[in-house]
Design a protein around this motif. Structure first.
Motif, PDB file in Angstrom:
ATOM      1  N   GLY A 197      34.568 -18.000  -1.249  1.00  0.00           N
ATOM      2  CA  GLY A 197      34.114 -19.048  -2.157  1.00  0.00           C
ATOM      3  C   GLY A 197      33.373 -18.534  -3.374  1.00  0.00           C
ATOM      4  N   THR A 198      32.948 -17.267  -3.345  1.00  0.00           N
ATOM      5  CA  THR A 198      32.224 -16.681  -4.476  1.00  0.00           C
ATOM      6  C   THR A 198      33.093 -15.649  -5.180  1.00  0.00           C
ATOM      7  OG1 THR A 198      30.086 -17.011  -3.388  1.00  0.00           O
ATOM      8  CG2 THR A 198      30.157 -15.422  -5.188  1.00  0.00           C
ATOM      9  N   LEU A 199      33.448 -14.592  -4.464  1.00  0.00           N
ATOM     10  CA  LEU A 199      34.349 -13.584  -5.019  1.00  0.00           C
ATOM     11  C   LEU A 199      35.790 -14.080  -4.969  1.00  0.00           C
ATOM     12  CD1 LEU A 199      34.751 -10.629  -6.042  1.00  0.00           C
ATOM     13  CD2 LEU A 199      35.113 -10.011  -3.632  1.00  0.00           C
ATOM     14  N   VAL A 200      36.165 -14.631  -3.837  1.00  0.00           N
ATOM     15  CA  VAL A 200      37.545 -15.087  -3.631  1.00  0.00           C
ATOM     16  C   VAL A 200      37.545 -16.534  -3.145  1.00  0.00           C
ATOM     17  CG1 VAL A 200      38.552 -12.813  -3.225  1.00  0.00           C
ATOM     18  CG2 VAL A 200      37.510 -14.040  -1.315  1.00  0.00           C
ATOM     19  N   VAL A 218      27.007 -20.199  -7.939  1.00  0.00           N
ATOM     20  CA  VAL A 218      28.242 -20.580  -8.633  1.00  0.00           C
ATOM     21  C   VAL A 218      28.977 -21.559  -7.727  1.00  0.00           C
ATOM     22  CG1 VAL A 218      30.310 -19.757  -9.824  1.00  0.00           C
ATOM     23  CG2 VAL A 218      28.318 -18.255  -9.629  1.00  0.00           C
ATOM     24  N   PRO A 219      28.736 -22.862  -7.878  1.00  0.00           N
ATOM     25  CA  PRO A 219      29.278 -23.837  -6.932  1.00  0.00           C
ATOM     26  C   PRO A 219      30.792 -23.898  -6.946  1.00  0.00           C
ATOM     27  CG  PRO A 219      28.292 -24.945  -8.822  1.00  0.00           C
ATOM     28  CD  PRO A 219      27.956 -23.495  -8.948  1.00  0.00           C
ATOM     29  N   ILE A 241      24.947 -13.203  -5.793  1.00  0.00           N
ATOM     30  CA  ILE A 241      25.797 -14.290  -6.285  1.00  0.00           C
ATOM     31  C   ILE A 241      26.366 -15.019  -5.083  1.00  0.00           C
ATOM     32  CG2 ILE A 241      27.709 -14.920  -7.792  1.00  0.00           C
ATOM     33  CD1 ILE A 241      27.433 -12.227  -9.178  1.00  0.00           C
ATOM     34  N   GLU A 242      26.161 -16.332  -5.027  1.00  0.00           N
ATOM     35  CA  GLU A 242      26.512 -17.137  -3.860  1.00  0.00           C
ATOM     36  C   GLU A 242      27.104 -18.484  -4.272  1.00  0.00           C
ATOM     37  OE1 GLU A 242      26.622 -17.297  -0.655  1.00  0.00           O
ATOM     38  OE2 GLU A 242      25.601 -15.498   0.112  1.00  0.00           O
ATOM     39  N   ASP A 243      27.855 -19.100  -3.345  1.00  0.00           N
ATOM     40  CA  ASP A 243      28.441 -20.409  -3.631  1.00  0.00           C
ATOM     41  C   ASP A 243      28.031 -21.493  -2.647  1.00  0.00           C
ATOM     42  OD1 ASP A 243      31.276 -21.139  -1.785  1.00  0.00           O
ATOM     43  OD2 ASP A 243      30.184 -19.284  -1.467  1.00  0.00           O
ATOM     44  N   SER A 244      27.233 -21.152  -1.633  1.00  0.00           N
ATOM     45  CA  SER A 244      26.890 -22.137  -0.604  1.00  0.00           C
ATOM     46  C   SER A 244      25.388 -22.234  -0.416  1.00  0.00           C
ATOM     47  CB  SER A 244      27.536 -21.759   0.738  1.00  0.00           C
ATOM     48  OG  SER A 244      26.872 -20.642   1.308  1.00  0.00           O
ATOM     49  N   PRO A 245      24.893 -23.398   0.022  1.00  0.00           N
ATOM     50  CA  PRO A 245      23.453 -23.528   0.283  1.00  0.00           C
ATOM     51  C   PRO A 245      22.928 -22.508   1.292  1.00  0.00           C
ATOM     52  CG  PRO A 245      24.445 -25.701   0.151  1.00  0.00           C
ATOM     53  CD  PRO A 245      25.585 -24.704   0.139  1.00  0.00           C
ATOM     54  N   ASN A 246      23.661 -22.283   2.388  1.00  0.00           N
ATOM     55  CA  ASN A 246      23.216 -21.305   3.379  1.00  0.00           C
ATOM     56  C   ASN A 246      23.126 -19.911   2.779  1.00  0.00           C
ATOM     57  OD1 ASN A 246      22.501 -22.433   5.818  1.00  0.00           O
ATOM     58  ND2 ASN A 246      24.586 -22.497   6.611  1.00  0.00           N
ATOM     59  N   GLY A 247      24.118 -19.547   1.994  1.00  0.00           N
ATOM     60  CA  GLY A 247      24.101 -18.245   1.358  1.00  0.00           C
ATOM     61  C   GLY A 247      22.951 -18.099   0.380  1.00  0.00           C
ATOM     62  N   LEU A 248      22.698 -19.167  -0.390  1.00  0.00           N
ATOM     63  CA  LEU A 248      21.581 -19.133  -1.336  1.00  0.00           C
ATOM     64  C   LEU A 248      20.262 -18.954  -0.608  1.00  0.00           C
ATOM     65  CD1 LEU A 248      22.507 -21.961  -3.879  1.00  0.00           C
ATOM     66  CD2 LEU A 248      22.562 -19.499  -4.266  1.00  0.00           C
ATOM     67  N   LEU A 300      31.190 -26.562   7.161  1.00  0.00           N
ATOM     68  CA  LEU A 300      31.207 -25.187   7.664  1.00  0.00           C
ATOM     69  C   LEU A 300      31.056 -24.154   6.552  1.00  0.00           C
ATOM     70  CD1 LEU A 300      34.017 -25.165  10.389  1.00  0.00           C
ATOM     71  CD2 LEU A 300      31.645 -25.931  10.552  1.00  0.00           C
ATOM     72  N   VAL A 301      31.126 -24.608   5.297  1.00  0.00           N
ATOM     73  CA  VAL A 301      31.069 -23.667   4.177  1.00  0.00           C
ATOM     74  C   VAL A 301      29.736 -22.921   4.199  1.00  0.00           C
ATOM     75  CG1 VAL A 301      31.018 -23.439   1.666  1.00  0.00           C
ATOM     76  CG2 VAL A 301      32.654 -24.982   2.743  1.00  0.00           C
ATOM     77  N   GLY A 302      29.810 -21.601   4.249  1.00  0.00           N
ATOM     78  CA  GLY A 302      28.606 -20.776   4.236  1.00  0.00           C
ATOM     79  C   GLY A 302      27.988 -20.523   5.592  1.00  0.00           C
ATOM     80  N   LEU A 303      28.511 -21.145   6.654  1.00  0.00           N
ATOM     81  CA  LEU A 303      27.962 -20.919   7.992  1.00  0.00           C
ATOM     82  C   LEU A 303      28.473 -19.600   8.568  1.00  0.00           C
ATOM     83  CD1 LEU A 303      28.129 -24.293   9.966  1.00  0.00           C
ATOM     84  CD2 LEU A 303      26.119 -23.185   9.001  1.00  0.00           C
TER      85      LEU A 303
END
Length: 235
Positions: free
Chosen positions: A15-18, A187-188, A167-174, A47-50
């Motif tokens: 979701g961030t790089l790919v 980067v949503p 650099i992240e695209d998910s709340p969990n990752g942030l 499930l995004v970022g889990l």
């Protein structure tokens, strides 16, 4: 002592790089349906970022009668098959920014909750030497949103978190990246990042350069840097 300079940029993968989140969703739905369950797009977004173990437990809750490890292996194999067929689906600007960071001599790390074998598949499909270190889901002492994966990447690179941008695209990752002490760009893609703690939000990586990342890092560190009394100007 001045605020630290940028030494490394740490990338989330899915979701961030790919743009592989649709691949995961395409793997989840038939698996759940094969056990008589149903799976909505909204549930898939959850499930995004889990971490994959957490995701597997949620799938078990829908009726998937498989062990956690078996679910992870099944989903990973399915996504890897899709990647082999399509190549690396870079997000707009991601490949160019990653290559620019490498050209600028800035260290790079991949920090993902996907299994190492899948992360390595993505890395191997990139047509240049993209990363100095990879920390995958089966390497992390604790998954995102704990800071462990980012701290492990910093240790492996020999840098401190305040010298890094994540650099992240998910709340969990942030949450994971912020808790580590890195300067964090959100980067949503599929889910909103509003209120998730990113130090800045970029709509896209397209057109972004290594200089843009360094400028963000310098500005953020200047805001949070508290000078030691010895650094203060003489009265």
């Amino acid at each position: 002592m001045n605020a630290p300079r940028l030494a490394a940029v740490l990338w989330d993968m899915d979701g961030t790089l790919v743009d592989t989140e649709p691949y995961w969703m395409a793997a989840e739905t038939p698996l759940i349906e094969s056990f008589g369950g149903t799976w909505s797009h909204e549930q898939a977004l959850g499930l995004v970022g889990l971490g994959l173990e957490d995701s597997a437990r949620i799938l078990q809750g829908t009726g998937v009668r498989m062990s956690t490890d078996a679910i992870i292996d099944h989903l990973t194999d399915d996504v890897m098959r899709q990647l082999s067929a399509t190549g690396v689906p870079f997000r707009p600007g991601a490949r160019e920014l990653l290559a620019g960071l490498r050209d600028a001599g800035i260290k790079t790390g991949l920090v993902t909750m996907s299994m190492r074998r899948m992360a390595q598949t993505v890395v191997d499909l990139i047509d240049f030497d993209a990363f100095d270190v990879v920390v995958a889901g089966d390497d992390a002492t604790r998954p995102k949103p704990f800071p462990d994966p980012y701290l492990q990447a910093c240790e492996a690179l020999g840098v401190t978190p305040d010298e890094t941008v994540a650099i992240e695209d998910s709340p969990n990752g942030l949450r994971s990246a912020v808790a580590s002490g890195a300067s964090v760009i959100g980067v949503p893609l599929m889910v909103s990042l509003t209120g998730a703690g990113a130090h800045t939000l970029w709509d896209s990586l397209e057109g972004r350069t290594a200089a843009d990342v360094a400028e963000f890092h310098a500005a953020h560190r200047a805001r949070v840097h508290v000078p030691h009394p010895a650094e203060g100007a003489a009265r």
